[in-house]
Enzyme design. Structure first.
Site, short mmCIF file in Angstrom:
data_model
loop_
_atom_site.label_atom_id
_atom_site.label_comp_id
_atom_site.label_asym_id
_atom_site.label_seq_id
_atom_site.Cartn_x
_atom_site.Cartn_y
_atom_site.Cartn_z
N TYR A 34 0.84 -1.20 0.00
CA TYR A 34 0.00 0.00 0.00
C TYR A 34 0.87 1.25 0.00
O TYR A 34 0.63 2.19 -0.77
CB TYR A 34 -0.92 -0.02 1.22
CG TYR A 34 -1.72 1.25 1.42
CD1 TYR A 34 -2.74 1.59 0.55
CD2 TYR A 34 -1.45 2.10 2.49
CE1 TYR A 34 -3.48 2.76 0.73
CE2 TYR A 34 -2.19 3.26 2.69
CZ TYR A 34 -3.19 3.58 1.80
OH TYR A 34 -3.91 4.75 1.98
N GLU A 56 -11.49 6.29 5.66
CA GLU A 56 -10.85 7.06 6.73
C GLU A 56 -11.83 7.22 7.89
O GLU A 56 -11.43 7.20 9.06
CB GLU A 56 -10.39 8.43 6.23
CG GLU A 56 -9.23 8.40 5.23
CD GLU A 56 -7.90 7.96 5.83
OE1 GLU A 56 -7.81 7.84 7.08
OE2 GLU A 56 -6.97 7.73 5.05
N TRP A 64 -4.95 1.38 10.57
CA TRP A 64 -5.17 1.38 9.13
C TRP A 64 -4.99 -0.02 8.55
O TRP A 64 -5.66 -0.40 7.58
CB TRP A 64 -4.23 2.37 8.43
CG TRP A 64 -4.46 2.39 6.95
CD1 TRP A 64 -3.60 1.99 5.99
CD2 TRP A 64 -5.64 2.82 6.27
NE1 TRP A 64 -4.18 2.13 4.74
CE2 TRP A 64 -5.43 2.64 4.89
CE3 TRP A 64 -6.87 3.33 6.71
CZ2 TRP A 64 -6.40 2.95 3.94
CZ3 TRP A 64 -7.84 3.63 5.75
CH2 TRP A 64 -7.60 3.45 4.38
#
Length: 205
Positions: A34, A56, A64
């Site tokens: 990522y 988010e 995350w």
């Protein structure tokens, strides 16, 4: 697997491939991929921006990595984050989503995503979601050498949060919006020693 080796720059570690990354992106293969290919690269299409606003929001209070691992399931559950489809979700859909073990099952966040899809559609009458968010790009970007140098909010993220709330969005606090701005390239918070610094084409290295 060989562990990454520390390098002279205290902010980054060198991986087996010889590339310098921050510690958070140096070990987990999913986070590394990522970081190397997505994080900080410009996203300007409506669906792409809506997806990132949504994720988010779901990330608030979680890691995350958790969201990233669940992203395929999120995309399935929310119809590829197509705002028109998500805007039409009703309480039956909310209950379906709350039963979906592949996503973060939080009623408030699910409702917020549906609400935000409707607000995204409303924004088409004006400048659109992407143009609105990108209009808060600052004149300068942080130049962090170590992770602790990276701020978690900015005047721009606070102003963006306020404006999105005015437009009917939810789960768009200043910290969440700062993370969004990092993720879609509006600012560059890659560490100065990272191989990704300046690669977005938006900011110089």
């Amino acid at each position: 697997m060989t562990e990454p080796l520390e390098v002279a720059d205290p902010g980054v570690v060198i991986g087996e491939d010889g590339l310098a990354r921050p510690a958070w992106a140096s070990v987990d293969p999913l986070l590394r991929e990522y970081y190397d290919t997505e994080w900080g690269m410009p996203v300007t299409d409506e669906r792409g921006v809506f997806e990132r606003v949504s994720l988010e929001g779901f990330q608030a209070g979680l890691s995350w990595a958790t969201i990233l691992r669940k992203r395929p399931a999120f995309r399935t559950a929310f119809a590829g984050f197509d705002p028109d489809t998500v805007a039409g979700y009703d309480e039956q859909d909310v209950e379906r989503l709350l039963a979906d073990t592949g996503i973060v099952r939080n009623r408030q966040k699910i409702h917020a995503t549906i609400r935000n899809a409707r607000a995204t559609i409303e924004l088409r009458k004006d400048m659109g979601l992407s143009a609105l968010i990108w209009s808060f790009r600052p004149d300068t970007t942080p130049e962090p050498r170590v992770f602790e140098d990276i701020p978690t909010t900015s005047p721009e993220s606070m102003a963006l949060s306020k404006e999105l709330r005015r437009r009917g969005f939810a789960f768009v606090g200043p910290t969440t919006m700062f993370a969004l701005m990092e993720a879609i390239g509006i600012i560059d918070t890659h560490l100065l020693g990272s191989h990704r610094r300046g690669t977005s084409g938006i900011w110089p290295a």
